[in-house]
Design a protein around this motif. Structure first.
Motif, PDB file in Angstrom:
ATOM      1  N   ILE A  40       0.923  -1.171   0.034  1.00 21.66           N
ATOM      2  CA  ILE A  40      -0.059  -0.193  -0.006  1.00 21.66           C
ATOM      3  C   ILE A  40       0.528   1.302  -0.217  1.00 21.66           C
ATOM      4  N   HIS A  41       2.064   1.212   0.763  1.00 22.47           N
ATOM      5  CA  HIS A  41       2.854   2.335   0.815  1.00 22.47           C
ATOM      6  C   HIS A  41       3.469   2.541  -0.489  1.00 22.47           C
ATOM      7  N   GLU A  42       3.947   1.699  -1.083  1.00 15.46           N
ATOM      8  CA  GLU A  42       4.500   1.687  -2.360  1.00 15.46           C
ATOM      9  C   GLU A  42       3.597   2.157  -3.464  1.00 15.46           C
ATOM     10  N   PHE A  43       2.510   1.799  -3.425  1.00  9.31           N
ATOM     11  CA  PHE A  43       1.582   2.327  -4.338  1.00  9.31           C
ATOM     12  C   PHE A  43       1.117   3.890  -4.171  1.00  9.31           C
ATOM     13  N   ILE A  44       0.927   4.211  -2.784  1.00 11.36           N
ATOM     14  CA  ILE A  44       0.783   5.698  -2.315  1.00 11.36           C
ATOM     15  C   ILE A  44       1.884   6.534  -3.078  1.00 11.36           C
ATOM     16  N   LYS A  45       3.148   5.868  -3.011  1.00 11.52           N
ATOM     17  CA  LYS A  45       4.371   6.726  -3.298  1.00 11.52           C
ATOM     18  C   LYS A  45       4.272   6.958  -4.969  1.00 11.52           C
ATOM     19  N   THR A  46       3.653   6.037  -5.369  1.00 13.09           N
ATOM     20  CA  THR A  46       3.463   6.235  -7.054  1.00 13.09           C
ATOM     21  C   THR A  46       2.574   7.363  -7.382  1.00 13.09           C
ATOM     22  N   SER A  47       1.924   8.123  -6.656  1.00 13.48           N
ATOM     23  CA  SER A  47       0.968   9.105  -6.802  1.00 13.48           C
ATOM     24  C   SER A  47       1.766  10.555  -6.828  1.00 13.48           C
ATOM     25  N   TRP A  48       3.127  10.204  -6.210  1.00 16.02           N
ATOM     26  CA  TRP A  48       3.852  11.656  -5.844  1.00 16.02           C
ATOM     27  C   TRP A  48       4.689  12.051  -7.242  1.00 16.02           C
ATOM     28  N   GLY A  49       5.066  13.150  -7.411  1.00 12.11           N
ATOM     29  CA  GLY A  49       5.800  13.619  -8.439  1.00 12.11           C
ATOM     30  C   GLY A  49       7.289  13.442  -8.323  1.00 12.11           C
ATOM     31  N   PRO A  50       8.125  13.604  -8.888  1.00  8.67           N
ATOM     32  CA  PRO A  50       9.503  13.421  -8.800  1.00  8.67           C
ATOM     33  C   PRO A  50      10.166  14.220  -7.454  1.00  8.67           C
ATOM     34  N   ALA A  51       9.768  15.631  -7.523  1.00  9.48           N
ATOM     35  CA  ALA A  51      10.296  16.315  -6.553  1.00  9.48           C
ATOM     36  C   ALA A  51       9.657  15.790  -5.172  1.00  9.48           C
ATOM     37  N   GLU A  52       8.593  15.465  -5.001  1.00  8.80           N
ATOM     38  CA  GLU A  52       8.038  14.949  -3.804  1.00  8.80           C
ATOM     39  C   GLU A  52       8.906  13.433  -3.259  1.00  8.80           C
TER      40      GLU A  52
END
Length: 143
Positions: free
Chosen positions: A118-130
């Protein structure tokens, strides 16, 4: 449309979005199988509060009458990416001990592997800077 069909369509759409995003940003490549599992688990356990598209409650910055805050977005518009991997995994597993949060614990329903997905999935919604910022915070928080 039946809920099971809607859920399947939502997971497929989000997985396709992940594939497109991960190929266009300079974030480290995600494990696609883990992210797909995370997308499915997110829809099942998290989307009722944080919304299927990770957008959170529209008024997430406005406190409720009891002083707690509505569920925040998990995409780049929220603050999830301000926290280290360790803290985010702990919050998903143990819930939040902050009186301003209503985040429940999921450690009794999800394995550590499920929580990581779930955590890795959430991280895919962040842009490169985030993602870069969050990686730095994670490194600083590591022993």
């Amino acid at each position: 449309m039946r809920p099971a069909v809607w859920m399947g369509l939502a997971v497929t759409a989000v997985t396709m979005l992940i594939a497109c995003r991960s190929s266009t940003d300079n974030a480290e490549p995600a494990n696609n199988a883990q992210v797909a599992l995370g997308a499915e688990l997110y829809q099942e356990h998290c989307s009722s509060c944080h919304r299927p598209d990770l957008s959170g409650d529209p008024d997430w910055k406005t406190p409720n009458d009891d002083g707690s805050y509505p569920p925040p977005p998990h995409d780049s518009s929220g603050h999830t990416w301000h926290h280290s991997d360790q803290l985010l995994l702990e919050i998903i597993r143990d819930g939040s001990d902050s009186p301003q949060s209503r985040m429940p614990a999921f450690g009794d329903r999800l394995t550590d592997e499920d929580i990581s997905a779930i955590h890795e999935f959430i991280k895919t919604s962040w842009g490169p800077a985030e993602r870069q910022y969050q990686q730095q915070v994670t490194q600083q928080d590591s022993p």
